[in-house]
Scaffold this motif. Structure first.
Motif: not given
Length: 810
Positions: A133, A196, A612, A618, A626, A629-631, A633-634, A637
């Motif tokens: 990603k 995305d 996180t 969020s 993003k 939290p999603e930012d 984690s991405a 990864e």
């Protein structure tokens, strides 16, 4: 109308003379044709350009005729089967650079002999898709799809066979070209961006340029210079299997290839660019220990006062230097960790003053060609580990390596305390000034222990508020109690609510008049700022006493004070503002909102690394667009994939020789987190003109610092093994002198140290020219969709010409 010559019947009514005349003509023509055929028949195929290969592949009928007539053939097939090549040698449809495979044994499997088939097959292979990603502008993607055309020679086919199949060959070649175009279009579609802004990622992905391709390039050039047609029966030698699309034995006739022409032009341009960078050696008072922002003698001499250690603070020149710092004579490759913790090469840090002054305290000793560190420091002459364990025995809540993960060590000396905390899974940000103790933090860094040159003077430390689990001072010679406790209040700013201050200076355990006076003043000050004295004990082995204070976790004590001294900082005072901000004698309130950073203690290590932070919401937009939290984690990864697939396995880095690492643009600390299982430490740098994500890095149990890359970093020369810069140079070159930043990277990096840059291709090309002009070894380059990767290694080269830096002359 039917052709007369083809279907005419013989009429018996014709005269016999006409009949025999016709027969005579036919026989004559037949004999002529047989003669021409006998003269032109040959078992050797005319010289053929490599571009004719695809047409040959479709001539099935010709192959069958050759087999049926027992014509002898002798061919070899050369397939660039990616499955048999190292993943880091993958090429794709991005910018291409010739490279030599590192594994010649594997490529032998690609060679296949066929007795009846005189042509090669066109093999397609696709690079491994790591399915990353892309969390950074879609630019960090590292995918590669590669089509490699096999090349071969056909033998034993006569010109008559060529001519007899001309129409069929043209049709087949046209069809093959159409199929190839369709395949290319499909490849482009598959290698593009996904939804995305995400892209697929390959290991070292498309453009590989390794230093060991010099031999193959030389071979190719030698062949080109011959300018003569090769033996027409020549086939690919087995040695050619070690070349990745390198035309060393193909028949090009009098023409050079486009790859060679482009390569020569690129080298010419690089040679021209190289002449634009005229590097010189820095002629300064500090010599090989030059730190531009700490050795600005012109600014230091103009200071009105040095009472508050102003002369030890940063005084950066208006124009940063673009010269290169000399290397000490006799310099050797640094000793690897953990042996380096006990001893280092004397000539790498050739200073004996500290050994003379502090030798009796077991700081450092000169032992032959080494500098050794037998004890630890002034407060733990008989070893740091006993001292470290004594602290936890005194206050079990310290819980080294679990509750306590990141600490600040003030006045660290040679940083033995931080060096042995690694055995307890703790990271220590150690600092000491560049003073009369001569290169103490340089000793630390040479040992493989984190440290920076800094002082508690008139400005805030370059760290966010409320990030350190513990602050430690072992006889650090800082006057905490003076001027309203301004310096101790700075520690209060960076210490987490509930964190500990460990103080083992002489006022804790000695009864001299001065010590008693300082202890009394410190007791009053710590009470006023609501620090609780949790323990005070004496370590009988090292002969020192240790006092442990705890910062409150609420504002209740602050509100109950009879006197509001020191005062509470105004709400407008941001505790995270730390770059060139003057110290203030005030306290910041403890955060009480459940989702406010500092209101809760982080998860225990190592869980906190991947979790996180609770205060990332969020509703917040992350650095890459993003939800936060999603930012987060991405990003993690992404870097796990890049590090595991590329950095650790695909680039040939000997990680056992890497200890001190710097991420020059850290963002969330994902790169450092991905290296958690490697025996390295990472200094995470957050640029002052980028998103302030440094608190997130500390929350993960990592550490870092704020910095402006238009200025020099507070470290000695030759102190890092690896620098990592993800889209840093393209950003800072808009406001900084790029040559000065590259010179700073050269200053920081050890000889044979590595630099990995990920950036746009324009910046990559510019940087490649610069490092080549410093005679660095370019180990690898890669580019795809206007994004690139550059991996280089610093050399021992230094320019002969020097330039005097006037402001750095004492």
């Amino acid at each position: 109308m039917m052709a007369v010559g083809k279907y005419t019947r013989v009429d018996n009514r014709r005269s016999s003379s006409s009949y025999w005349s016709t027969v005579t003509i036919v026989l004559f023509v037949a004999l002529c044709l047989v003669g021409v055929w006998m003269m032109t028949s040959s078992s050797v195929v005319p010289v053929q350009n490599v571009d004719d290969g695809p047409a040959q592949e479709k001539k099935a009928e010709v192959k069958q005729q050759v087999a049926e007539t027992n014509y002898e053939t002798n061919t070899q097939q050369f397939e660039d089967n990616q499955g048999d090549l190292p993943e880091d040698a993958t090429k794709g449809d991005g910018a291409v650079s010739l490279a030599q495979s590192q594994n010649t044994d594997n490529t032998q499997d690609n060679e296949q002999n066929k007795s009846d088939d005189g042509s090669t097959e066109n093999g397609e292979s696709k690079a491994d898709d790591v399915d990353s990603k892309n969390v950074d502008r879609g630019s960090d993607s590292e995918t590669g799809e590669r089509e490699s055309s096999s090349e071969g020679n056909s033998e034993g086919q006569g010109d008559s066979e060529e001519n007899s199949n001309d129409k069929k060959s043209e049709l087949d070649e046209s069809q093959k070209k159409s199929d190839s175009d369709d395949g290319d279009n499909k490849s482009e579609e598959n290698s593009g961006e996904t939804k995305d802004g995400e892209k697929t990622v390959g290991d070292i992905e498309q453009k590989v340029d390794q230093s060991d391709n010099k031999e193959s390039e030389k071979s190719s050039d030698d062949q080109k210079e011959d300018g003569q047609v090769k033996n027409q029966n020549e086939v690919f030698p087995s040695g050619a299997q070690s070349e990745l699309l390198n035309e060393t034995t193909t028949q090009n006739g009098a023409w050079s290839t486009q790859a060679t022409e482009s390569k020569n032009e690129k080298e010419a341009q690089l040679s021209k660019q190289k002449s634009e960078y005229n590097w010189k050696l820095c002629n300064v008072t500090a010599g090989s220990d030059y730190i531009p922002c700490l050795d600005n003698w012109q600014a230091i001499k103009s200071l009105r006062s040095t009472k508050h250690y102003e002369h030890r603070e940063r005084h950066c020149p208006e124009e940063p230097p673009t010269c290169l710092v000399p290397i000490p004579e006799g310099y050797k490759r640094s000793i690897e960790w953990p042996k380096s913790r006990e001893k280092i090469w004397y000539y790498n840090v050739p200073h004996t003053k500290l050994a003379q002054v502090k030798g009796h305290q077991n700081w450092v000793k000169v032992t032959g060609e080494y500098l050794t560190f037998p004890g630890g420091g002034t407060q733990f002459k008989h070893g740091a580990l006993h001292y470290i364990d004594f602290i936890q025995e005194s206050v079990p809540d310290i819980a080294w390596g679990k509750r306590t993960r990141v600490i600040l060590d003030v006045g660290c000396g040679v940083a033995s305390f931080g060096g042995y905390l690694f055995d307890r899974d703790v990271l220590a940000m150690s600092f000491a000034p560049k003073d009369e103790h001569e290169a103490q933090t340089q000793f630390a860094l040479e040992r493989g222990i984190p440290a920076i040159s800094a002082v508690m003077g008139t400005q805030r430390l370059p760290f966010p508020g409320r990030v350190f689990d513990v602050v430690h001072c072992a006889r650090c010679r800082v006057p905490w109690h003076i001027e309203g406790g301004k310096l101790l209040l700075e520690l209060n700013r960076v210490l987490r609510p509930g964190g500990f201050f460990v103080w083992s200076a002489t006022p804790v355990y000695q009864k001299l008049a001065e010590d008693v006076e300082i202890w009394k003043a410190m007791s009053e000050l710590t009470k006023a700022i609501c620090w609780e004295l949790v323990s005070i004990k004496k370590d009988t082995v090292n002969g020192v006493g240790v006092a442990l204070y705890r910062k409150p976790t609420s504002n209740e004590c602050y509100e109950k004070r009879s006197q509001q001294e020191p005062p509470i900082c105004p709400q407008s005072d941001d505790p995270n503002a730390a770059w060139n901000v003057p110290l203030q004698a005030c306290m910041h309130k403890v955060p009480m909102e459940p989702l406010e950073r500092g209101s809760q203690w982080p998860e225990q290590w190592p869980a906190r690394l991947e979790k996180t932070p609770y205060w990332l919401l969020s509703s917040q937009v992350g650095v890459y667009g993003k939800p936060a939290p999603e930012d987060f984690s991405a990003d993690y990864e992404h870097w796990k994939r890049v590090v595991s697939k590329s950095y650790l396995n695909g680039m040939g880095i000997n990680w056992s020789s890497v200890r001190n690492v710097m991420d020059m643009r850290a963002v969330y600390g994902g790169f450092a987190s991905a290296l958690k299982d490697i025996n390295v430490w990472v200094m995470n740098v957050v640029s002052i003109d980028s998103a302030d994500t440094l608190p997130i890095i500390y929350e993960r149990g990592l550490f870092g610092i704020y910095h402006d890359w238009c200025e020099s970093f507070n470290t000695y020369p030759r102190t890092y093994d690896l620098l990592h810069a993800d889209h840093l140079f393209s950003k800072i070159k808009k406001r900084c002198n790029l040559a000065a930043v590259v010179a700073e990277a050269d200053r920081i990096l050890r000889p044979e140290g590595k630099l990995i840059v990920r950036d746009n291709v324009e910046t990559i090309s510019q940087l490649e020219s610069m490092v080549r002009s410093m005679q660095w070894e370019v180990r690898m380059t890669y580019s795809k969709d206007k994004e690139g990767l550059l991996y280089v290694q610093k050399s021992m080269w230094r320019p002969k010409e020097s330039v005097t830096i006037e402001y750095a002359i004492a």
